[in-house]
Design an enzyme around this catalytic site. Structure first.
Site, short mmCIF file in Angstrom:
data_model
loop_
_atom_site.label_atom_id
_atom_site.label_comp_id
_atom_site.label_asym_id
_atom_site.label_seq_id
_atom_site.Cartn_x
_atom_site.Cartn_y
_atom_site.Cartn_z
N ASP A 1 9.29 3.00 -0.06
CA ASP A 1 8.22 3.61 0.70
C ASP A 1 8.40 3.18 2.16
OD1 ASP A 1 5.96 4.45 1.97
OD2 ASP A 1 4.55 3.60 0.53
N LYS B 1 4.23 8.93 8.98
CA LYS B 1 3.95 8.31 10.28
C LYS B 1 4.90 8.77 11.41
CE LYS B 1 0.99 4.80 8.47
NZ LYS B 1 1.01 4.12 7.18
N TYR C 1 0.85 -1.19 0.00
CA TYR C 1 0.00 0.00 0.00
C TYR C 1 0.88 1.23 0.00
CZ TYR C 1 -3.42 3.48 1.63
OH TYR C 1 -4.22 4.59 1.77
C1 LIG Z 1 0.43 4.62 5.85
C2 LIG Z 1 1.16 4.40 4.61
C3 LIG Z 1 1.05 5.26 3.51
C4 LIG Z 1 0.04 6.38 3.47
O1 LIG Z 1 0.27 7.35 4.42
P1 LIG Z 1 -0.93 8.34 4.83
O2 LIG Z 1 -0.31 9.27 5.80
O3 LIG Z 1 -2.00 7.47 5.40
O4 LIG Z 1 -1.38 9.01 3.58
C5 LIG Z 1 1.85 5.04 2.41
N1 LIG Z 1 2.74 4.02 2.39
C6 LIG Z 1 2.88 3.18 3.42
C7 LIG Z 1 3.89 2.10 3.34
C8 LIG Z 1 2.09 3.32 4.56
O5 LIG Z 1 2.21 2.45 5.56
#
Ligand SMILES: *Cc1c(COP(=O)(O)O)cnc(C)c1O
Length: 431
Positions: free
Chosen positions: A239, A267, A145
């Site tokens: 990511d 995060k 994701y």
């Molecule tokens: C949480 C997450 C996102 C998205 O971040 P948001 O702050 O919710 O937009 C993208 N990539 C990874 C790997 C994530 O865990």
């Protein structure tokens, strides 16, 4: 026995003006049944819902609250920042400080740009990869994701998997025509795309996946991926929105010894406030406006309160250096799960990477999305509710990681152990 009347009441009220009474579908209890709980407050490792029920929190806002809730140092720094004003639309010194902490930590990042969410960080990083290489296709892995932007909202793990959606309505085919899907831990599936396409800008990956449940790169998957991409002149986009400063201070890249071309963060770097960031070496970041011709902007980007939350969180993390502790506590919880499963004769597989872990209710080893989906989500639903009733707050989905905070105590681990034992017993009875 726990009562949830007030949560239930708020849920019904919330349905009137909020969609499903939530502001993110992962917070709905779609796959576990029942209604979402409303949280009143948190302190350290624990949270309390509006009915006064206490929980050991293994959600931690899906990762950001790595020090636990309302850490003293963080709160102090936020309070101080609030006194100076909330947002200016002009630069502030704290943006430089947080940027320096991040660039000093990630060797592949000379410069960083702050945005307001992980989604924004990723979508900007994709634009950057295209701007730098002059190519348009991006490979992503099924089950990973990367936020909810159109072009990556295919085979996107947790939220969609929980709702059993292959992709999202409202995403036109044109938006995903430059997205290619590969299988996690399968380099051949990446190579195949390069045989069929000559305009691939890069590959985006969760270096340790946490959005199909925890899935760990096997053998030398990441190293081999990196070497292969280099030979093709394509970029590796890590990511690390979830894993950055969580797997280790330097993220999964430090732990796995692989340096990405572009890194996305979020995060933990906001300490609970909305922040994202993307960065790379100078040569690549040179493309971004105002230095270069790739446009990307934000009214609230580098927000002073969020920067204060990030600086104090990362500074305290560096001081605490909880990563060895995370590994030990994580291993204990893993063993608690395995022992209880054995005792009650339930098939599970536990995947863990530092302070991220979760059980799958399956016999098979889980190394990709397909294997993750062999988990019995009905059993997870039974397990989830019994954990809630015994005081442990988990993500309401089989396909989300559980997170540890450095505020966890011995007492918390006993609560977890007791809850897991009862929850496994319930799962066994539910067969
Ligand atoms: C949480 C997450 C996102 C998205 O971040 P948001 O702050 O919710 O937009 C993208 N990539 C990874 C790997 C994530 O865990």
């Amino acid at each position: 026995m726990k009562e949830f009347q007030k949560s239930q009441k708020l849920y019904n009220k919330g349905l009137e003006n909020l969609v499903g009474a939530v502001n993110s579908p992962v917070r709905a209890f779609a796959s576990v049944g029942g209604n979402p709980l409303f949280i009143k407050k948190g302190k350290g490792s624990r949270i309390i819902d509006v009915d006064g029920n206490k929980y050991v929190d293994l959600v931690l806002s899906y990762g950001p609250m790595i020090l636990g809730h309302r850490h003293k140092k963080v709160q102090k720094s936020i309070n101080k920042a609030l006194k100076n004003g909330y947002s200016f639309g002009a630069s502030t010194e704290n943006e430089i400080k947080l940027a320096k902490i991040i660039c000093d930590t990630f060797p592949g990042m000379d410069k960083v740009r702050f945005v307001n969410s992980g989604t924004e960080a990723v979508l900007s990083s994709i634009r950057l990869a295209r701007a730098y290489t002059g190519k348009s296709k991006i490979i992503k892995f099924s089950g990973c994701y990367h936020g909810h932007q159109d072009s990556l909202l295919v085979a996107a793990g947790s939220g969609l998997a929980t709702l059993s959606l292959p992709g999202s309505k409202g995403v036109p085919e044109d938006a995903v025509k430059n997205t290619l899907i590969a299988e996690y831990n399968d380099l051949e599936s990446v190579k195949k795309h390069f045989e069929n396409h000559d305009d691939i800008a890069g590959v985006i990956i969760e270096p340790v996946a946490g959005n199909m449940g925890v899935v760990i790169p096997q053998n030398k998957f990441l190293e081999e991926l990196k070497t292969f991409l280099q030979s093709k002149g394509a970029l590796l986009i890590a990511d690390e929105v979830m894993t950055g400063f969580r797997s280790k201070f330097g993220g999964a890249q430090e732990l796995l010894g692989v340096e990405a071309d572009i890194t996305c963060l979020g995060k933990v770097i906001g300490g609970g406030f909305p922040v994202g960031a993307y960065g790379a070496r100078n040569e690549i970041m040179q493309m971004v406006a105002p230095l270069g011709e790739m446009y990307q902007a934000g009214t609230l980007s580098g927000n002073p309160i969020a920067m204060a939350g990030g600086i104090s969180t990362l500074t305290e993390l560096k001081k605490q250096d909880p990563y060895i502790l995370f590994d030990r506590v994580g291993e204990r919880i893993e063993n608690i799960l395995l022992d209880a499963a054995k005792k009650h004769n339930v098939d599970i597989t536990v995947n863990r990477f530092g302070s991220m872990l979760n059980p799958f209710f399956t016999k098979v080893k889980v190394t990709n999305f397909k294997e993750a989906q062999t988990s019995d989500t009905k059993k997870f639903a039974v397990f989830f509710w019994e954990m809630i009733k015994n005081g442990v707050f988990l993500p309401p989905s089989q396909f989300e990681a559980w997170f540890l905070s450095s505020a966890l105590t011995e007492e918390d681990i006993r609560v977890i152990e007791n809850a897991v034992d009862r929850a496994m017993e319930k799962v066994a009875e539910s067969k």
